[in-house]
Design an enzyme around this catalytic site. Structure first.
Site, short mmCIF file in Angstrom:
data_model
loop_
_atom_site.label_atom_id
_atom_site.label_comp_id
_atom_site.label_asym_id
_atom_site.label_seq_id
_atom_site.Cartn_x
_atom_site.Cartn_y
_atom_site.Cartn_z
N ASP A 1 41.50 26.69 14.09
CA ASP A 1 40.55 26.00 13.20
C ASP A 1 41.29 25.43 11.99
OD1 ASP A 1 38.26 24.89 12.14
OD2 ASP A 1 37.30 26.80 11.66
N HIS B 1 41.50 24.32 18.86
CA HIS B 1 40.60 23.99 17.74
C HIS B 1 41.42 23.54 16.53
CE1 HIS B 1 36.64 25.27 15.55
NE2 HIS B 1 37.26 24.33 14.87
N ASN C 1 34.14 28.38 7.07
CA ASN C 1 32.92 28.48 7.85
C ASN C 1 33.26 28.67 9.32
OD1 ASN C 1 30.27 28.45 8.55
ND2 ASN C 1 30.03 26.22 8.46
ZN LIG Z 1 33.37 25.31 13.24
#
Ligand SMILES: [Zn+2]
Length: 425
Positions: free
Chosen positions: A303, A56, A276
Site C-alpha cells: 500500500d 498494492h 487508511n
Molecule cells: Zn485502501
C-alpha cells in the site's frame, strides 16, 4: 547478450551455490560454474529470492506527478527488491478505461525498472455508482485482471455482486478496500482506548469486518475470486479463516505497517502515522502476524502511498492517509518474520504473482526460469533516511529507524536494475 555469474548465493535459504544468468534466463545452477564471458558477482552471505511482487502500489501517475511517477515509483520498487508492482487505479484521471490503463502500462515499460501491471477501477470515477469498462480493460494491451476502487469501498452490494460476476469470465479478481463508509464518517484513527484519550473520531474494526463478511458470502454465492486489501483487525482474520474453511476463493493481504506499528503512534499527532485503514492495537498486530505465518493472510502488500509534503506535513485532521512502503517492506518482513526465507518468498513473491496472474514472476531461481530475482544481505542493518529514498515523497513512518536487511541487487529478465544497493538507471 549479457551474462552474469552470481557466485556462492543461498537460493531461498538453501546451501550456497552459483547461478548463471544468460539472455534473461537462469540457465544453470551448481557449485563452481565457469562462464568466461559472464560478469561475476560475489554473493557470499547473500540470499537470492524470486523478485518481489507488490499487489498494492500507488504510483500517482497520471495526475500527481509531484508525489510520484511511474518511473520514480518503479525505481523505489527495484531498490526494495521488487520486479513487478500492481498500480492502483485512483489516479487522476482514474484508471477506469482501456486508455488510462494502457498509458500506465506503457509508462512502466518505458521506465523498464519493474513490470508495472495496472489495476483497473471497479466503478466509473471510483464513484461507486456504475461499473467501469472492465471487459475493455481486460482486453487492452495492459491485460488487466485485478480491479479495485481502493481508497473507496465498493459499498453497494448489488454493484459488488455484478462486478464479481463480470470478472469471472476472464478469471479476474475484485480487490476490495473493506470499509463500510457509514461507520467511518469523520474517522481519524482506530476507534478504541487511544482515540477516546485523544478525542479523535474513531474508525471501528467492525467497519472492515462487516464488509469482508458480506463480500466473502457474495464471492461464495457467485463463485468468483475476491481479494481483500490491507486487512488490519483480528476480527477480519477470523472472518477470513471461516471463509477459507468453507472453500471461498478469497485471498488477503496485510501491509508492513499493520504488522509493526500500533495506534499508540497517533498520540504523537504526527500525520506520518495517519493511514487508511488506521493503525490498530497490539492485539490486532499479533493476530495479523500469526495469520500471515499460518496462511490465513496470503501476502504482504505495501500500500505504498506517496504524498506531497503539503498533503502530509499539516494538521492531523487535514493530512492525507498513507505511507511509503516499497523501499522498506523486505526489511519489515525480515524484522517481523525473521529469516524464514521460504515464507518470505511465498508471501512477498510467489503468492502475489499467482493472484495477479504474472506468470514470469514469483518463480524461485532455477534453470529455465526467467531471471527475475533479488539478492538480499540479511546481516546488513540500515538506518532509514527519508532524504535518501528514491520515491519522490518522504512520508515514511520508519524515518531514522534501524532495520535489518539490505537489497544488494535486483534483476529484471536478467538485467540488473539494482547493483551494490544502487539503482542502475
Ligand atoms: Zn485502501
Amino acid at each position: 547478450m549479457t551474462a552474469y555469474l552470481v557466485r556462492n548465493v543461498s537460493v531461498v535459504g538453501a546451501a550456497p551455490t552459483d547461478l548463471l544468468i544468460r539472455d534473461g534466463v537462469v540457465v544453470e545452477t551448481g557449485a563452481g560454474l565457469a562462464a568466461p564471458d559472464a560478469t561475476v558477482l560475489d554473493a557470499t552471505g547473500l540470499v537470492a529470492l524470486p523478485g518481489l511482487v507488490d499487489l498494492h502500489t500507488h504510483l500517482r501517475e497520471p495526475g500527481r506527478e509531484d508525489a510520484e511517477t511511474v518511473e520514480s515509483g518503479s525505481r523505489a520498487a527495484a531498490l526494495g527488491g521488487y520486479t513487478a508492482v500492481c498500480a492502483m487505479a485512483n489516479t487522476s484521471p482514474v484508471a477506469d478505461t482501456a486508455g488510462v490503463v494502457e498509458q500506465v502500462w506503457r509508462l512502466g515499460r518505458e521506465a523498464g525498472l519493474v513490470d508495472v501491471q495496472p489495476i483497473g477501477a471497479v466503478t466509473v470515477g471510483l464513484a461507486g455508482e456504475r461499473l467501469a469498462e472492465l471487459g475493455a480493460m481486460a482486453d487492452s494491451a495492459a491485460r488487466v485482471r485485478i480491479f479495485s476502487d481502493d481508497g473507496h469501498c465498493v459499498a453497494d452490494p448489488k454493484l459488488m455482486r455484478r462486478a464479481l460476476e463480470y470478472v469471472k469470465a476472464f478469471d479476474g479478481v475484485i480487490a476490495q478496500h473493506a470499509e463500510e463508509p457509514r461507520l467511518t464518517e469523520g474517522a481519524q484513527m482506530h476507534e478504541g482506548e487511544v482515540s477516546t484519550r485523544l478525542g479523535l473520531t474513531g474508525w471501528p474494526a467492525v467497519a472492515e469486518e462487516a464488509i469482508i463478511a458480506r463480500d466473502v458470502l457474495l464471492a461464495e454465492h457467485v463463485g468468483s475470486r475476491l481479494h481483500i486489501c490491507h486487512v488490519s483487525t483480528a476480527g477480519s482474520v477470523e472472518v477470513l479463516r471461516h471463509a477459507k474453511a468453507r472453500g471461498v476463493k478469497v485471498t488477503a493481504e496485510v501491509t508492513p505497517h499493520h504488522l509493526l506499528l500500533t495506534d499508540e503512534k497517533a498520540a504523537s499527532y504526527d500525520p506520518v502515522y495517519k493511514v487508511n485503514p488506521p493503525l490498530r492495537t497490539a492485539a490486532d498486530v499479533a493476530a495479523l502476524r500469526a495469520a500471515l505465518a499460518e496462511g490465513v493472510i496470503d501476502i504482504v502488500a505495501t500500500d505504498h502511498a506517496p504524498h506531497a509534503v503539503e498533503d502530509k506535513e499539516c494538521e492531523w485532521a487535514y493530512a492525507r492517509p498513507g505511507m511509503l512502503g516499497l523501499e522498506t517492506a523486505l526489511s519489515i518482513a525480515l524484522d517481523v518474520l525473521g529469516p524464514q526465507w521460504d515464507l518470505i518468498a511465498e508471501r512477498m513473491s510467489r503468492a502475489p504473482a499467482r493472484i495477479a496472474g504474472l506468470d514470469s514472476h514469483g518463480l524461485d531461481p532455477a534453470p529455465g526460469v526467467p531471471a527475475n530475482l533479488t539478492l538480499v544481505d540479511p546481516a546488513a542493518r540500515r538506518v532509514v533516511e527519508p532524504a535518501e529514498l528514491a520515491s519522490r515523497s518522504r512520508n515514511t513512518p520508519y524515518a531514522r529507524m534501524t532495520l535489518p536487511g539490505r537489497i544488494v541487487a535486483t534483476f529484471l529478465r536478467g538485467e540488473p536494475t539494482v547493483l551494490d544497493g544502487k539503482a542502475v538507471k
